[in-house]
Scaffold this active site. Structure first.
Site, PDB file in Angstrom:
ATOM      1  N   ARG A  31      43.866  35.278  26.994  1.00 55.07           N
ATOM      2  CA  ARG A  31      44.002  33.990  27.699  1.00 55.07           C
ATOM      3  C   ARG A  31      44.769  33.015  26.803  1.00 55.07           C
ATOM      4  O   ARG A  31      45.597  32.235  27.280  1.00 55.07           O
ATOM      5  CB  ARG A  31      42.615  33.427  28.048  1.00 55.07           C
ATOM      6  CG  ARG A  31      41.971  34.135  29.220  1.00 55.07           C
ATOM      7  CD  ARG A  31      40.714  33.418  29.700  1.00 55.07           C
ATOM      8  NE  ARG A  31      39.522  33.770  28.964  1.00 55.07           N
ATOM      9  CZ  ARG A  31      38.733  34.819  29.216  1.00 55.07           C
ATOM     10  NH1 ARG A  31      39.031  35.630  30.194  1.00 55.07           N
ATOM     11  NH2 ARG A  31      37.660  35.047  28.497  1.00 55.07           N
ATOM     12  N   PHE A  87      45.382  39.364  40.589  1.00 51.58           N
ATOM     13  CA  PHE A  87      43.993  39.752  40.305  1.00 51.58           C
ATOM     14  C   PHE A  87      43.335  38.641  39.475  1.00 51.58           C
ATOM     15  O   PHE A  87      42.793  38.882  38.397  1.00 51.58           O
ATOM     16  CB  PHE A  87      43.925  41.090  39.556  1.00 51.58           C
ATOM     17  CG  PHE A  87      44.745  42.199  40.157  1.00 51.58           C
ATOM     18  CD1 PHE A  87      44.232  42.963  41.203  1.00 51.58           C
ATOM     19  CD2 PHE A  87      46.030  42.478  39.697  1.00 51.58           C
ATOM     20  CE1 PHE A  87      44.990  44.001  41.763  1.00 51.58           C
ATOM     21  CE2 PHE A  87      46.788  43.504  40.251  1.00 51.58           C
ATOM     22  CZ  PHE A  87      46.271  44.267  41.284  1.00 51.58           C
ATOM     23  N   ASP A 106      43.962  37.044  44.663  1.00 53.08           N
ATOM     24  CA  ASP A 106      42.822  37.956  44.535  1.00 53.08           C
ATOM     25  C   ASP A 106      42.361  38.335  45.943  1.00 53.08           C
ATOM     26  O   ASP A 106      42.546  37.571  46.893  1.00 53.08           O
ATOM     27  CB  ASP A 106      41.680  37.296  43.759  1.00 53.08           C
ATOM     28  CG  ASP A 106      40.756  38.326  43.108  1.00 53.08           C
ATOM     29  OD1 ASP A 106      40.883  38.579  41.901  1.00 53.08           O
ATOM     30  OD2 ASP A 106      39.893  38.888  43.839  1.00 53.08           O
ATOM     31  N   SER A 107      41.736  39.505  46.055  1.00 51.67           N
ATOM     32  CA  SER A 107      41.238  39.929  47.364  1.00 51.67           C
ATOM     33  C   SER A 107      39.847  39.392  47.652  1.00 51.67           C
ATOM     34  O   SER A 107      39.344  39.526  48.760  1.00 51.67           O
ATOM     35  CB  SER A 107      41.228  41.461  47.441  1.00 51.67           C
ATOM     36  OG  SER A 107      40.482  41.971  46.371  1.00 51.67           O
ATOM     37  N   ASP A 149      46.378  41.943  35.991  1.00 53.02           N
ATOM     38  CA  ASP A 149      45.121  42.389  35.362  1.00 53.02           C
ATOM     39  C   ASP A 149      44.249  43.062  36.421  1.00 53.02           C
ATOM     40  O   ASP A 149      43.224  42.519  36.825  1.00 53.02           O
ATOM     41  CB  ASP A 149      44.406  41.187  34.726  1.00 53.02           C
ATOM     42  CG  ASP A 149      43.138  41.600  33.999  1.00 53.02           C
ATOM     43  OD1 ASP A 149      43.028  42.774  33.602  1.00 53.02           O
ATOM     44  OD2 ASP A 149      42.245  40.736  33.838  1.00 53.02           O
ATOM     45  N   CYS A 187      42.635  48.357  32.144  1.00 54.02           N
ATOM     46  CA  CYS A 187      41.302  48.487  31.535  1.00 54.02           C
ATOM     47  C   CYS A 187      40.724  49.862  31.846  1.00 54.02           C
ATOM     48  O   CYS A 187      39.525  50.080  31.741  1.00 54.02           O
ATOM     49  CB  CYS A 187      40.376  47.364  32.010  1.00 54.02           C
ATOM     50  SG  CYS A 187      40.122  47.350  33.788  1.00 54.02           S
TER      51      CYS A 187
HETATM   52  N1  SAH Z   1      42.109  38.576  35.434  1.00 50.67           N
HETATM   53  C1  SAH Z   1      40.710  38.352  35.679  1.00 50.67           C
HETATM   54  C2  SAH Z   1      39.930  39.624  35.888  1.00 50.67           C
HETATM   55  C3  SAH Z   1      40.459  40.528  36.961  1.00 50.67           C
HETATM   56  S1  SAH Z   1      39.290  41.659  37.536  1.00 50.67           S
HETATM   57  C4  SAH Z   1      40.110  37.556  34.533  1.00 50.67           C
HETATM   58  O1  SAH Z   1      40.672  37.579  33.435  1.00 50.67           O
HETATM   59  O2  SAH Z   1      39.075  36.926  34.739  1.00 50.67           O
HETATM   60  C5  SAH Z   1      40.073  42.341  38.921  1.00 50.67           C
HETATM   61  C6  SAH Z   1      40.146  41.438  40.118  1.00 50.67           C
HETATM   62  O3  SAH Z   1      40.959  42.092  41.063  1.00 50.67           O
HETATM   63  C7  SAH Z   1      38.842  41.162  40.840  1.00 50.67           C
HETATM   64  O4  SAH Z   1      38.665  39.783  40.931  1.00 50.67           O
HETATM   65  C8  SAH Z   1      38.993  41.796  42.231  1.00 50.67           C
HETATM   66  O5  SAH Z   1      38.423  40.987  43.260  1.00 50.67           O
HETATM   67  C9  SAH Z   1      40.472  41.849  42.383  1.00 50.67           C
HETATM   68  N2  SAH Z   1      41.061  42.917  43.197  1.00 50.67           N
HETATM   69  C10 SAH Z   1      40.745  44.228  43.241  1.00 50.67           C
HETATM   70  N3  SAH Z   1      41.618  44.913  44.005  1.00 50.67           N
HETATM   71  C11 SAH Z   1      42.529  44.006  44.451  1.00 50.67           C
HETATM   72  C12 SAH Z   1      43.701  44.096  45.272  1.00 50.67           C
HETATM   73  N4  SAH Z   1      44.113  45.254  45.746  1.00 50.67           N
HETATM   74  N5  SAH Z   1      44.373  42.963  45.516  1.00 50.67           N
HETATM   75  C13 SAH Z   1      43.961  41.774  45.023  1.00 50.67           C
HETATM   76  N6  SAH Z   1      42.883  41.641  44.239  1.00 50.67           N
HETATM   77  C14 SAH Z   1      42.181  42.738  43.949  1.00 50.67           C
END
Ligand code: SAH
Length: 400
Positions: A215, A231, A253-254, A303, A343
């Site tokens: 971050r 994400f 995000d989804s 991410d 990850c």
């Molecule tokens: N970058 C964030 C963590 C991401 S975790 C941080 O640092 O806090 C992964 C995220 O992806 C989750 O919030 C989940 O809701 C979302 N997600 C999963 N599949 C997805 C998709 N196909 N499209 C959009 N978001 C998605």
């Protein structure tokens, strides 16, 4: 105490101090050990190798507590817990002055801290505990008491709801473990920003503590840029892009719940609502839509969730990573920066870099690596347990 006798030659990994014994390495069990009970691991000729927790339902049949012939009791866990907590302060200080101000830290990281199956995160004055294995489950109440003793805190929330518990024959369990937690929303501080963390329903234990240093990297690179955070979850990278004076920030995000919390986090830090925009949807589709609309950005963060928990899913996962990275390279303006993560335990850093290179190639982009990113130091990696290193990231600059 029961014992597991290994097949001839199968002690090798234990001699290298790897803490797992798979079912195929075991010749026989002696003494009818209970699930989570302590067993001795003995070589085929009866030599003591380690003392471990027995997991009769899992392919990982035993996880080592100690390679020394010592009792596994309250004092054993007291020492491990104190040592894990003591290790956090100097490492966090080494991450730079801004981190000193954080009150959200992983205190115990399972195998890496010599307590397989146990994760403990501190969010301000609340601890969140995750027990993942039969062994950690047996010692959970003792560990909870020892955590209170070691930290002087009162409240522990349990988030033992990860899917991997099923492999251990354990049911999911969440709720207050110690103290009285009236509000499952906790405010934490990090790098001068505040974040609301939902410890009852958030992902993992509530927040992606492992991304703390990354971050900061995003903050340092964001100035003047149009940023797309894919994400985005509860806005960790978005807020840091704002703090780094990004020109504009879009989060995708989804999960509607995650976006709602991200929006609250923007307001909590005094940024006007119009400084960011949120899109609820599927990143795979949205990146295509942006490509078709000729949208472009100066910084894209990818991410995604874990595509490949184990090496067996690496191929399918590779396609997923390639897809989003290729689209991101297309959407980046020359001079733009891609901050891209995996990850997945099943995709190592070398493979990930290869996938990102393939994505750049197919996007017709020239790009260079400005930095390699990984998990923060409160998620240490035991030298004997490389599986603990799961988060890898690249900062790439598109030159042309
Ligand atoms: N970058 C964030 C963590 C991401 S975790 C941080 O640092 O806090 C992964 C995220 O992806 C989750 O919030 C989940 O809701 C979302 N997600 C999963 N599949 C997805 C998709 N196909 N499209 C959009 N978001 C998605």
């Amino acid at each position: 105490m029961g014992a597991l006798i290994l097949k001839p030659g199968r002690e090798k990994s234990l001699l290298r101090r790897h803490p797992w014994i798979f079912s195929g390495a075991i010749e026989r069990a002696e003494g009818e050990p209970a699930a989570g009970g302590t067993v001795d691991l003995l070589s085929s000729n009866g030599e003591f190798l380690a003392r471990a927790a027995y997991s009769p339902h899992s392919q990982i049949r035993a996880r080592v507590w100690t390679f020394t012939d010592e009792p596994v009791d309250n004092d054993f866990f007291r020492k491990r817990i104190h040592s894990a907590i003591a290790a956090r302060s100097p490492f966090l200080l080494a991450e730079g002055p801004a981190v000193k101000s954080t009150d959200a830290v992983r205190l115990i990281y399972a195998e890496s801290d010599g307590i397989p199956g146990l994760i403990v995160d501190r969010y301000a004055d609340t601890l969140v505990l995750q027990s993942l294995t039969a062994g950690s489950e047996v010692w959970k109440e003792t560990i909870a008491d020892l955590l209170i003793e070691a930290t002087g805190l009162k409240d522990i929330y349990e988030r033992s709801d990860a899917d991997v518990r099923e492999l251990e024959g354990l049911q999911s369990r969440t709720g207050v473990l110690r103290g009285a937690i009236a509000d499952s929303q906790v405010t934490i501080h990090e790098h001068g920003l505040k974040f609301l963390v939902n410890i009852a329903e958030g992902h993992k234990t509530g927040f992606y503590l492992d991304q703390r240093l990354n971050r900061q990297s995003v903050r340092e690179l964001a100035r003047g840029r149009d940023v797309l955070d894919c994400f985005c979850y509860t806005g960790g990278f978005m807020l840091n892009a704002l703090a780094g004076e990004a020109k504009s920030v879009v989060g995708v995000d989804s999960s509607a719940g995650a976006l709602a919390l991200a929006r609250q986090n923007v307001l909590l830090n005094g940024y006007p609502e119009k400084s960011v925009s949120f899109l609820e949807g599927d990143v795979f589709q949205l990146l295509r839509k942006f490509r078709d609309e000729n949208r472009s950005f100066d910084m894209i963060i990818l991410d995604p969730p874990k595509f490949a928990p184990t090496a067996a899913q690496a191929e399918k996962a590779s396609r997923g990573y390639k897809d989003i990275n290729l689209l991101a390279f297309k959407l980046l303006r020359p001079g733009g920066v891609l901050v891209t993560f995996s990850c997945s335990g099943g995709v190592d850093a070398a493979l990930f870099q290869k996938i990102v290179a393939g994505a750049a190639l197919d996007a017709g982009a020239e790009a260079q690596i400005l930095g390699h990113l990984s998990q923060a130091a409160d998620h240490p990696v035991s030298l004997y347990f490389p599986e603990a290193a799961y988060l890898k990231g690249l900062v790439c600059r598109k030159t042309l």
